[in-house]
Design a protein around this motif. Structure first.
Motif, PDB file in Angstrom:
ATOM      1  N   GLY A 142       0.821  -1.192   0.000  1.00 11.30           N
ATOM      2  CA  GLY A 142       0.000   0.000   0.000  1.00 11.30           C
ATOM      3  C   GLY A 142       0.863   1.253   0.000  1.00 11.30           C
ATOM      4  N   TRP A 143       0.213   2.399  -0.164  1.00  4.28           N
ATOM      5  CA  TRP A 143       0.924   3.674  -0.136  1.00  4.28           C
ATOM      6  C   TRP A 143       1.334   4.008   1.284  1.00  4.28           C
ATOM      7  N   SER A 144       2.529   4.583   1.426  1.00  5.11           N
ATOM      8  CA  SER A 144       2.988   5.059   2.724  1.00  5.11           C
ATOM      9  C   SER A 144       3.356   6.532   2.601  1.00  5.11           C
ATOM     10  N   ILE A 145       2.998   7.312   3.617  1.00  6.33           N
ATOM     11  CA  ILE A 145       3.312   8.738   3.651  1.00  6.33           C
ATOM     12  C   ILE A 145       4.695   8.916   4.276  1.00  6.33           C
ATOM     13  N   ASN A 146       5.503   9.733   3.648  1.00  6.37           N
ATOM     14  CA  ASN A 146       6.874   9.913   4.113  1.00  6.37           C
ATOM     15  C   ASN A 146       6.938  10.598   5.472  1.00  6.37           C
ATOM     16  N   GLU A 147       7.894  10.167   6.270  1.00  2.94           N
ATOM     17  CA  GLU A 147       8.153  10.858   7.530  1.00  2.94           C
ATOM     18  C   GLU A 147       8.855  12.179   7.245  1.00  2.94           C
ATOM     19  N   LYS A 148       9.824  12.144   6.324  1.00  3.81           N
ATOM     20  CA  LYS A 148      10.524  13.355   5.909  1.00  3.81           C
ATOM     21  C   LYS A 148      10.061  13.715   4.503  1.00  3.81           C
ATOM     22  N   VAL A 203       9.446  20.680  -7.462  1.00  9.23           N
ATOM     23  CA  VAL A 203       8.991  19.798  -6.390  1.00  9.23           C
ATOM     24  C   VAL A 203       9.103  20.525  -5.055  1.00  9.23           C
ATOM     25  N   VAL A 204       7.982  20.661  -4.380  1.00  4.81           N
ATOM     26  CA  VAL A 204       7.936  21.306  -3.069  1.00  4.81           C
ATOM     27  C   VAL A 204       8.113  20.282  -1.960  1.00  4.81           C
ATOM     28  N   ALA A 205       7.508  19.100  -2.146  1.00  2.00           N
ATOM     29  CA  ALA A 205       7.589  18.041  -1.135  1.00  2.00           C
ATOM     30  C   ALA A 205       7.394  16.684  -1.799  1.00  2.00           C
ATOM     31  N   VAL A 206       8.023  15.666  -1.226  1.00  3.00           N
ATOM     32  CA  VAL A 206       7.808  14.284  -1.659  1.00  3.00           C
ATOM     33  C   VAL A 206       6.879  13.651  -0.633  1.00  3.00           C
ATOM     34  N   LEU A 207       5.643  13.407  -1.040  1.00  2.00           N
ATOM     35  CA  LEU A 207       4.582  13.046  -0.091  1.00  2.00           C
ATOM     36  C   LEU A 207       4.612  11.586   0.342  1.00  2.00           C
ATOM     37  N   GLY A 208       4.863  10.677  -0.593  1.00  2.00           N
ATOM     38  CA  GLY A 208       4.820   9.264  -0.236  1.00  2.00           C
ATOM     39  C   GLY A 208       5.216   8.382  -1.392  1.00  2.00           C
ATOM     40  N   SER A 209       5.119   7.071  -1.159  1.00  2.00           N
ATOM     41  CA  SER A 209       5.510   6.110  -2.191  1.00  2.00           C
ATOM     42  C   SER A 209       4.751   4.802  -2.017  1.00  2.00           C
ATOM     43  N   GLN A 210       4.813   3.971  -3.059  1.00  2.00           N
ATOM     44  CA  GLN A 210       4.196   2.643  -3.047  1.00  2.00           C
ATOM     45  C   GLN A 210       5.103   1.689  -3.803  1.00  2.00           C
ATOM     46  N   THR A 211       5.438   0.565  -3.172  1.00  2.00           N
ATOM     47  CA  THR A 211       6.267  -0.442  -3.820  1.00  2.00           C
ATOM     48  C   THR A 211       5.387  -1.392  -4.619  1.00  2.00           C
ATOM     49  N   VAL A 212       5.643  -1.482  -5.908  1.00  2.00           N
ATOM     50  CA  VAL A 212       4.941  -2.429  -6.786  1.00  2.00           C
ATOM     51  C   VAL A 212       6.029  -3.189  -7.527  1.00  2.00           C
ATOM     52  N   SER A 213       5.845  -3.502  -8.801  1.00  2.00           N
ATOM     53  CA  SER A 213       6.935  -4.025  -9.619  1.00  2.00           C
ATOM     54  C   SER A 213       7.682  -2.796 -10.129  1.00  2.00           C
ATOM     55  N   GLY A 214       8.430  -2.185  -9.227  1.00  2.00           N
ATOM     56  CA  GLY A 214       8.989  -0.867  -9.406  1.00  2.00           C
ATOM     57  C   GLY A 214       8.469  -0.017  -8.252  1.00  2.00           C
ATOM     58  N   ILE A 232     -10.898  26.724  11.555  1.00  2.00           N
ATOM     59  CA  ILE A 232     -10.820  25.802  10.426  1.00  2.00           C
ATOM     60  C   ILE A 232     -12.212  25.641   9.828  1.00  2.00           C
ATOM     61  N   ASP A 233     -12.336  25.961   8.549  1.00  2.00           N
ATOM     62  CA  ASP A 233     -13.620  25.819   7.866  1.00  2.00           C
ATOM     63  C   ASP A 233     -13.849  24.405   7.364  1.00  2.00           C
ATOM     64  N   ASP A 234     -12.765  23.779   6.881  1.00  2.00           N
ATOM     65  CA  ASP A 234     -12.921  22.463   6.262  1.00  2.00           C
ATOM     66  C   ASP A 234     -11.567  21.776   6.191  1.00  2.00           C
ATOM     67  N   ILE A 235     -11.604  20.455   6.196  1.00  2.00           N
ATOM     68  CA  ILE A 235     -10.402  19.632   5.992  1.00  2.00           C
ATOM     69  C   ILE A 235     -10.749  18.571   4.963  1.00  2.00           C
ATOM     70  N   LYS A 236     -10.012  18.530   3.876  1.00  2.31           N
ATOM     71  CA  LYS A 236     -10.238  17.565   2.807  1.00  2.31           C
ATOM     72  C   LYS A 236      -8.986  16.691   2.637  1.00  2.31           C
ATOM     73  N   ASP A 237      -9.143  15.386   2.860  1.00  2.00           N
ATOM     74  CA  ASP A 237      -8.017  14.483   2.638  1.00  2.00           C
ATOM     75  C   ASP A 237      -7.677  14.403   1.149  1.00  2.00           C
ATOM     76  N   VAL A 238      -6.390  14.317   0.877  1.00  2.00           N
ATOM     77  CA  VAL A 238      -5.913  14.197  -0.506  1.00  2.00           C
ATOM     78  C   VAL A 238      -5.484  12.750  -0.729  1.00  2.00           C
ATOM     79  N   ASP A 239      -6.090  12.096  -1.704  1.00  2.00           N
ATOM     80  CA  ASP A 239      -5.756  10.706  -2.008  1.00  2.00           C
ATOM     81  C   ASP A 239      -4.522  10.686  -2.916  1.00  2.00           C
ATOM     82  N   ILE A 240      -3.340  10.444  -2.343  1.00  2.57           N
ATOM     83  CA  ILE A 240      -2.125  10.493  -3.152  1.00  2.57           C
ATOM     84  C   ILE A 240      -1.989   9.302  -4.090  1.00  2.57           C
ATOM     85  N   SER A 241      -2.833   8.285  -3.916  1.00  5.28           N
ATOM     86  CA  SER A 241      -2.790   7.143  -4.836  1.00  5.28           C
ATOM     87  C   SER A 241      -3.499   7.462  -6.143  1.00  5.28           C
ATOM     88  N   MET A 242      -4.337   8.517  -6.129  1.00  9.34           N
ATOM     89  CA  MET A 242      -5.116   8.937  -7.305  1.00  9.34           C
ATOM     90  C   MET A 242      -5.954   7.790  -7.833  1.00  9.34           C
TER      91      MET A 242
END
Length: 237
Positions: free
Chosen positions: A60-66, A93-104, A227-237
């Motif tokens: 699955g996708w993991s969010i980077n600590e750094k 690139v402002v930030a590297v948000l996360g990654s997912q290990t697949v075949s690559g 805070i008016d609203d919080i919307k999660d961003v699905d980095i897996s798209m």
């Protein structure tokens, strides 16, 4: 009579001995066949284990600590490869948000993008890149963070929240009454009147703790901010 008995006994022993030898031969043949099959299975298992393409490890996708690009050299190498032939548009690139290990590996980035045209304005988007096992990379998708938000304008200056005093003050004040979660600002994305859009990494506390990448919408008021609203961003798209 005694001679006949001895001859009969000898014949019986000979037959019995031949039967024992035959059974032993069959047992040896069966053992050899089983050992051969076991060896074949072991060889096959080893081959599969050594072949990443035949047996890819999917996670699955993991969010980077750094999140800083400087702390994610592998991800930045993949990104540079993916955009090296890109024409008409440039990404920072402002930030590297996360990654997912697949075949690559799949990588997700927060990018500040701008079209290479006169008077073009900056946009902020989550951009995903896939890097295969041979090191070849390509962009697989992008998501503009304020798309469809009427009246909102992207931040044209520094993405760092600390470089945007009004947005930082509103963000900090809106968190004063909150507990049970840690809000780490990633970038100041945009503004509408006295409201601010800030991308943040939110980590909840407790036994069911989780981490999300989310758009936090904050409005500055005469008495502080909320805070008016919080919307999660699905980095897996």
């Amino acid at each position: 009579m005694r001679k006949l008995f001895i001859m009969t006994l000898g014949l019986y022993c000979a037959v019995a001995l031949m039967g024992c030898k035959a059974d032993a031969a069959k047992t040896s043949e069966s053992k050899t066949a089983i050992e051969s099959q076991t060896s074949s299975v072991a060889t096959t298992d080893t081959s599969v284990a050594q072949s990443g393409e035949d047996a890819p490890v999917v996670g699955g996708w993991s969010i980077n600590e750094k999140l800083s690009p400087s702390d994610n050299s592998d991800a930045m190498r993949a990104f540079d490869m993916a955009v090296k032939n890109l024409e008409g548009y440039s990404y920072e690139v402002v930030a590297v948000l996360g990654s997912q290990t697949v075949s690559g590996t799949n990588y997700s980035y927060l990018c500040k993008g701008i079209a290479v045209t006169p008077d073009a304005k900056a946009e902020y988007a989550v951009v995903n890149v896939y890097e295969d096992l041979s090191g070849n990379s390509k962009i697989t998708g992008s998501l503009e963070l304020l798309e469809g938000k009427e009246g909102w304008e992207y931040n044209e200056g520094s993405a760092k929240l600390e470089d945007n005093a009004d947005a930082k003050t509103a963000f900090d004040k809106s968190l004063e009454a909150l507990a049970g979660a840690n809000y780490e600002p990633i970038a100041y994305i945009g503004k509408k009147d006295n409201s601010y859009a800030i991308l943040a990494k939110i980590s909840t506390e407790g036994s069911d703790s989780q981490t999300t990448i989310s758009m936090v919408y904050v409005t500055s008021t005469d008495s502080g901010a909320m805070i008016d609203d919080i919307k999660d961003v699905d980095i897996s798209m």
